[in-house]
Design a protein around this motif. Structure first.
Motif, PDB file in Angstrom:
ATOM      1  N   MET A 121       1.531  14.293 -66.770  1.00 36.47           N
ATOM      2  CA  MET A 121       0.730  14.232 -65.555  1.00 36.47           C
ATOM      3  C   MET A 121       1.073  12.969 -64.777  1.00 36.47           C
ATOM      4  O   MET A 121       1.171  11.882 -65.360  1.00 36.47           O
ATOM      5  CB  MET A 121      -0.762  14.230 -65.922  1.00 36.47           C
ATOM      6  N   LEU A 122       1.233  13.116 -63.478  1.00 39.43           N
ATOM      7  CA  LEU A 122       1.497  11.986 -62.603  1.00 39.43           C
ATOM      8  C   LEU A 122       0.313  11.033 -62.626  1.00 39.43           C
ATOM      9  O   LEU A 122      -0.836  11.452 -62.541  1.00 39.43           O
ATOM     10  CB  LEU A 122       1.737  12.488 -61.181  1.00 39.43           C
ATOM     11  N   ARG A 123       0.598   9.725 -62.734  1.00 36.48           N
ATOM     12  CA  ARG A 123      -0.461   8.713 -62.771  1.00 36.48           C
ATOM     13  C   ARG A 123      -0.232   7.735 -61.631  1.00 36.48           C
ATOM     14  O   ARG A 123       0.778   7.034 -61.603  1.00 36.48           O
ATOM     15  CB  ARG A 123      -0.432   8.003 -64.118  1.00 36.48           C
ATOM     16  N   ALA A 124      -1.162   7.696 -60.672  1.00 34.30           N
ATOM     17  CA  ALA A 124      -1.038   6.808 -59.526  1.00 34.30           C
ATOM     18  C   ALA A 124      -2.156   5.789 -59.548  1.00 34.30           C
ATOM     19  O   ALA A 124      -3.321   6.126 -59.822  1.00 34.30           O
ATOM     20  CB  ALA A 124      -1.082   7.614 -58.226  1.00 34.30           C
ATOM     21  N   GLY A 125      -1.811   4.535 -59.261  1.00 38.52           N
ATOM     22  CA  GLY A 125      -2.802   3.467 -59.292  1.00 38.52           C
ATOM     23  C   GLY A 125      -3.096   2.939 -57.900  1.00 38.52           C
ATOM     24  O   GLY A 125      -2.177   2.581 -57.166  1.00 38.52           O
ATOM     25  N   ASN A 126      -4.379   2.898 -57.539  1.00 39.63           N
ATOM     26  CA  ASN A 126      -4.783   2.324 -56.255  1.00 39.63           C
ATOM     27  C   ASN A 126      -4.907   0.814 -56.395  1.00 39.63           C
ATOM     28  O   ASN A 126      -5.690   0.319 -57.220  1.00 39.63           O
ATOM     29  CB  ASN A 126      -6.140   2.884 -55.815  1.00 39.63           C
ATOM     30  N   VAL A 127      -4.148   0.061 -55.601  1.00 36.96           N
ATOM     31  CA  VAL A 127      -4.244  -1.393 -55.626  1.00 36.96           C
ATOM     32  C   VAL A 127      -4.487  -1.909 -54.212  1.00 36.96           C
ATOM     33  O   VAL A 127      -4.324  -1.186 -53.227  1.00 36.96           O
ATOM     34  CB  VAL A 127      -2.970  -2.050 -56.210  1.00 36.96           C
ATOM     35  N   GLY A 128      -4.844  -3.179 -54.107  1.00 37.73           N
ATOM     36  CA  GLY A 128      -5.082  -3.801 -52.819  1.00 37.73           C
ATOM     37  C   GLY A 128      -6.037  -4.967 -52.985  1.00 37.73           C
ATOM     38  O   GLY A 128      -6.509  -5.256 -54.092  1.00 37.73           O
ATOM     39  N   LEU A 129      -6.317  -5.654 -51.886  1.00 42.33           N
ATOM     40  CA  LEU A 129      -7.295  -6.731 -51.918  1.00 42.33           C
ATOM     41  C   LEU A 129      -8.686  -6.153 -52.149  1.00 42.33           C
ATOM     42  O   LEU A 129      -8.915  -4.957 -51.951  1.00 42.33           O
ATOM     43  CB  LEU A 129      -7.275  -7.491 -50.589  1.00 42.33           C
ATOM     44  N   PRO A 130      -9.650  -6.992 -52.542  1.00 40.69           N
ATOM     45  CA  PRO A 130     -11.031  -6.504 -52.634  1.00 40.69           C
ATOM     46  C   PRO A 130     -11.538  -6.037 -51.266  1.00 40.69           C
ATOM     47  O   PRO A 130     -11.121  -6.537 -50.220  1.00 40.69           O
ATOM     48  CB  PRO A 130     -11.806  -7.749 -53.103  1.00 40.69           C
ATOM     49  N   ASN A 131     -12.420  -5.061 -51.280  1.00 35.85           N
ATOM     50  CA  ASN A 131     -13.109  -4.572 -50.072  1.00 35.85           C
ATOM     51  C   ASN A 131     -12.185  -3.959 -49.030  1.00 35.85           C
ATOM     52  O   ASN A 131     -12.420  -4.091 -47.830  1.00 35.85           O
ATOM     53  CB  ASN A 131     -13.910  -5.709 -49.413  1.00 35.85           C
ATOM     54  N   VAL A 132     -11.133  -3.270 -49.481  1.00 36.79           N
ATOM     55  CA  VAL A 132     -10.275  -2.563 -48.520  1.00 36.79           C
ATOM     56  C   VAL A 132     -10.542  -1.060 -48.538  1.00 36.79           C
ATOM     57  O   VAL A 132      -9.966  -0.319 -47.751  1.00 36.79           O
ATOM     58  CB  VAL A 132      -8.769  -2.819 -48.788  1.00 36.79           C
ATOM     59  N   GLY A 133     -11.407  -0.619 -49.459  1.00 40.60           N
ATOM     60  CA  GLY A 133     -11.773   0.794 -49.518  1.00 40.60           C
ATOM     61  C   GLY A 133     -11.194   1.551 -50.690  1.00 40.60           C
ATOM     62  O   GLY A 133     -11.243   2.783 -50.710  1.00 40.60           O
ATOM     63  N   LYS A 134     -10.666   0.845 -51.691  1.00 41.17           N
ATOM     64  CA  LYS A 134     -10.035   1.523 -52.823  1.00 41.17           C
ATOM     65  C   LYS A 134     -11.027   2.395 -53.587  1.00 41.17           C
ATOM     66  O   LYS A 134     -10.760   3.560 -53.870  1.00 41.17           O
ATOM     67  CB  LYS A 134      -9.404   0.502 -53.787  1.00 41.17           C
ATOM     68  N   SER A 135     -12.159   1.816 -53.953  1.00 46.27           N
ATOM     69  CA  SER A 135     -13.126   2.567 -54.757  1.00 46.27           C
ATOM     70  C   SER A 135     -13.809   3.666 -53.951  1.00 46.27           C
ATOM     71  O   SER A 135     -14.120   4.732 -54.477  1.00 46.27           O
ATOM     72  CB  SER A 135     -14.172   1.623 -55.352  1.00 46.27           C
ATOM     73  N   THR A 136     -14.022   3.420 -52.647  1.00 41.98           N
ATOM     74  CA  THR A 136     -14.587   4.464 -51.789  1.00 41.98           C
ATOM     75  C   THR A 136     -13.622   5.639 -51.719  1.00 41.98           C
ATOM     76  O   THR A 136     -14.022   6.803 -51.811  1.00 41.98           O
ATOM     77  CB  THR A 136     -14.855   3.919 -50.380  1.00 41.98           C
ATOM     78  N   LEU A 137     -12.334   5.335 -51.561  1.00 44.06           N
ATOM     79  CA  LEU A 137     -11.317   6.389 -51.537  1.00 44.06           C
ATOM     80  C   LEU A 137     -11.273   7.108 -52.872  1.00 44.06           C
ATOM     81  O   LEU A 137     -11.213   8.339 -52.927  1.00 44.06           O
ATOM     82  CB  LEU A 137      -9.951   5.780 -51.213  1.00 44.06           C
ATOM     83  N   PHE A 138     -11.313   6.352 -53.955  1.00 38.24           N
ATOM     84  CA  PHE A 138     -11.279   6.942 -55.297  1.00 38.24           C
ATOM     85  C   PHE A 138     -12.448   7.906 -55.483  1.00 38.24           C
ATOM     86  O   PHE A 138     -12.289   9.029 -55.955  1.00 38.24           O
ATOM     87  CB  PHE A 138     -11.324   5.835 -56.347  1.00 38.24           C
ATOM     88  N   ASN A 139     -13.654   7.462 -55.113  1.00 36.50           N
ATOM     89  CA  ASN A 139     -14.829   8.319 -55.247  1.00 36.50           C
ATOM     90  C   ASN A 139     -14.679   9.598 -54.445  1.00 36.50           C
ATOM     91  O   ASN A 139     -15.155  10.662 -54.835  1.00 36.50           O
ATOM     92  CB  ASN A 139     -16.086   7.578 -54.774  1.00 36.50           C
ATOM     93  N   ALA A 140     -14.016   9.464 -53.297  1.00 39.12           N
ATOM     94  CA  ALA A 140     -13.880  10.617 -52.416  1.00 39.12           C
ATOM     95  C   ALA A 140     -12.890  11.635 -52.959  1.00 39.12           C
ATOM     96  O   ALA A 140     -13.162  12.835 -52.964  1.00 39.12           O
ATOM     97  CB  ALA A 140     -13.452  10.162 -51.029  1.00 39.12           C
ATOM     98  N   VAL A 141     -11.726  11.163 -53.406  1.00 38.89           N
ATOM     99  CA  VAL A 141     -10.703  12.104 -53.863  1.00 38.89           C
ATOM    100  C   VAL A 141     -10.997  12.625 -55.268  1.00 38.89           C
ATOM    101  O   VAL A 141     -10.540  13.692 -55.644  1.00 38.89           O
ATOM    102  CB  VAL A 141      -9.279  11.486 -53.806  1.00 38.89           C
ATOM    103  N   VAL A 142     -11.749  11.863 -56.037  1.00 39.33           N
ATOM    104  CA  VAL A 142     -12.181  12.332 -57.357  1.00 39.33           C
ATOM    105  C   VAL A 142     -13.673  12.637 -57.225  1.00 39.33           C
ATOM    106  O   VAL A 142     -14.514  11.829 -57.549  1.00 39.33           O
ATOM    107  CB  VAL A 142     -11.918  11.275 -58.443  1.00 39.33           C
ATOM    108  N   ALA A 143     -13.979  13.800 -56.719  1.00 39.33           N
ATOM    109  CA  ALA A 143     -15.334  14.120 -56.262  1.00 39.33           C
ATOM    110  C   ALA A 143     -16.406  13.872 -57.312  1.00 39.33           C
ATOM    111  O   ALA A 143     -17.535  13.512 -56.987  1.00 39.33           O
ATOM    112  CB  ALA A 143     -15.385  15.575 -55.793  1.00 39.33           C
ATOM    113  N   ASN A 144     -16.080  14.051 -58.578  1.00 41.19           N
ATOM    114  CA  ASN A 144     -17.096  13.891 -59.612  1.00 41.19           C
ATOM    115  C   ASN A 144     -17.049  12.539 -60.303  1.00 41.19           C
ATOM    116  O   ASN A 144     -17.721  12.320 -61.302  1.00 41.19           O
ATOM    117  CB  ASN A 144     -16.935  14.996 -60.668  1.00 41.19           C
ATOM    118  N   SER A 145     -16.244  11.614 -59.775  1.00 40.54           N
ATOM    119  CA  SER A 145     -16.120  10.313 -60.428  1.00 40.54           C
ATOM    120  C   SER A 145     -17.336   9.452 -60.123  1.00 40.54           C
ATOM    121  O   SER A 145     -18.108   9.713 -59.218  1.00 40.54           O
ATOM    122  CB  SER A 145     -14.855   9.593 -59.950  1.00 40.54           C
ATOM    123  N   LYS A 146     -17.467   8.388 -60.890  1.00 47.49           N
ATOM    124  CA  LYS A 146     -18.610   7.495 -60.715  1.00 47.49           C
ATOM    125  C   LYS A 146     -18.128   6.064 -60.452  1.00 47.49           C
ATOM    126  O   LYS A 146     -18.799   5.102 -60.823  1.00 47.49           O
ATOM    127  CB  LYS A 146     -19.496   7.516 -61.975  1.00 47.49           C
TER     128      LYS A 146
END
Length: 363
Positions: free
Chosen positions: A1-26
């Protein structure tokens, strides 16, 4: 399975994006640095309209899309390569992914704190990229001394030395390790180092809803910087993705159309990641299930069969193959066979994007 990691500075929207694309994530998304410490991991189904069409033809009881694993890695800061902001831990998380999705803030919002006090995509990109380069440089400089000693007794160690002798100057010049052309033996020799700047990268320009269709000046800055290293840019809106998952499936297309776009950021991001890693999809279909399989471009039929099960590759006889477009045009496998569009392919056949395949093999 392809594994992609979201990186960036704090407060750029990484976790918001993660929550959105992984609809059931917490994954927690909050307005303070280092909100994410342990990486959040989520499995995402790859959207592919072709699956539903194939399932109709086959009367499939189940549809199984390909999957991508997204890893939400905590925000890096200047000095991460020296341990600032728990940087060593976070850099270690990046080593475990196949591709990096570098999320860059391309929106203004006074209510969301920027760790540097202002929005500046070029600066933000440079901070992250330099930290990855510094981390690799430290590792390479330590490793080359050991490799030189090993090369006195082991000829194969000299291959690693030769590779590092070219990578280290590039890193010192502020260039990623992936910018250095290596042969197959050299790539293998340094693979164990897990260099961060060897990993393929996509820049995800995170914009407000109103800029999703057209982009903005910040996005153009990201594109200009990415072009210098031959990297791709995908314009996304974590805000839009968050709204999309709240809508019923049948309403999402209309919502996106009203914004002037044809698809959500997830589809764009996955497609760009597939292209970046040289991946493609083939299908199997029947009454039980229709399923998408991810393979590397250029794989021959036995290797593609091996993705399903190693026994398929070992005992491969041939593959009954028809293109997706031909099968859909015919409306059934029976008609496709009558028209001579279902081919019998052997061991040297290179699988094409969208092939629909049935493998025959010896147990």
């Amino acid at each position: 399975m392809l594994r992609a990691g979201n990186v960036g500075l704090p407060n750029v929207g990484k976790s918001t994006l993660f929550n959105a694309v992984v609809a059931n994530s917490k994954a927690q998304a909050a307005n303070f640095p280092f909100c994410t410490i342990e990486p959040n991991v989520g499995i995402v189904s790859v959207p592919d309209d072709r699956l539903g069409e194939l399932a109709k033809i086959s009367g499939s009881a189940e549809i199984l899309p390909a999957r991508v694993e997204f890893v939400d890695i905590a925000g890096l800061v200047k000095g991460a390569s020296k341990g600032e902001g728990l940087g060593n831990q976070f850099l270690g998380n990046i080593r475990e992914v196949d591709a990096i999705v570098h999320v860059v803030r391309c929106f203004d919002n006074d209510d969301i704190i920027h760790v540097a006090g202002s929005v500046d995509p070029a600066r933000d990109m440079e901070i992250i990229n330099l930290e990855l380069i510094f981390a690799d440089l430290g590792q390479c400089e330590k490793r080359i001394e050991r490799a030189r000693k090993d090369a006195r007794q082991k000829k194969e160690a000299q291959i690693e030395v030769d590779a590092l002798d070219r990578i280290i100057p590039a890193l010192n010049d502020g260039l990623p390790a992936r910018s250095v052309a290596l042969n197959e033996d050299e790539e293998l020799a340094i693979k164990g180092l897990g260099l961060l700047t060897k990993k393929p990268i996509i820049y995800a320009a995170n914009v407000n809803e109103d800029d999703l269709a057209t982009g903005n000046a910040y996005v153009e800055t990201v594109r200009a910087a990415a072009a210098k290293e031959g990297a791709s840019v995908v314009v996304i809106s974590a805000q839009v993705e968050s709204e999309l998952i709240e809508l019923p499936e049948e309403d999402r297309a209309g919502f996106l159309e009203a914004l002037g776009v044809k698809e959500g950021g997830l589809q764009s991001l996955i497609r760009a990641t597939y292209d970046l890693l040289g991946l493609q999809t083939y299908f199997t279909t029947g009454p039980k299930e229709t399923r998408a399989w991810t393979i590397i471009k250029g794989m021959k039929a036995p290797q593609a069969a091996g993705v399903i099960h190693s026994d398929f590759e070992r005992g491969f006889i041939r593959a009954e193959t028809v293109s997706y477009t031909d099968l859909i045009a015919c409306g059934s496998m029976k008609v496709a066979k009558e028209k001579g569009l279902v081919r019998s392919e052997g061991k040297e056949y290179v699988v094409q994007e969208g092939d629909v395949m049935l493998f025959l093999f010896n147990v």
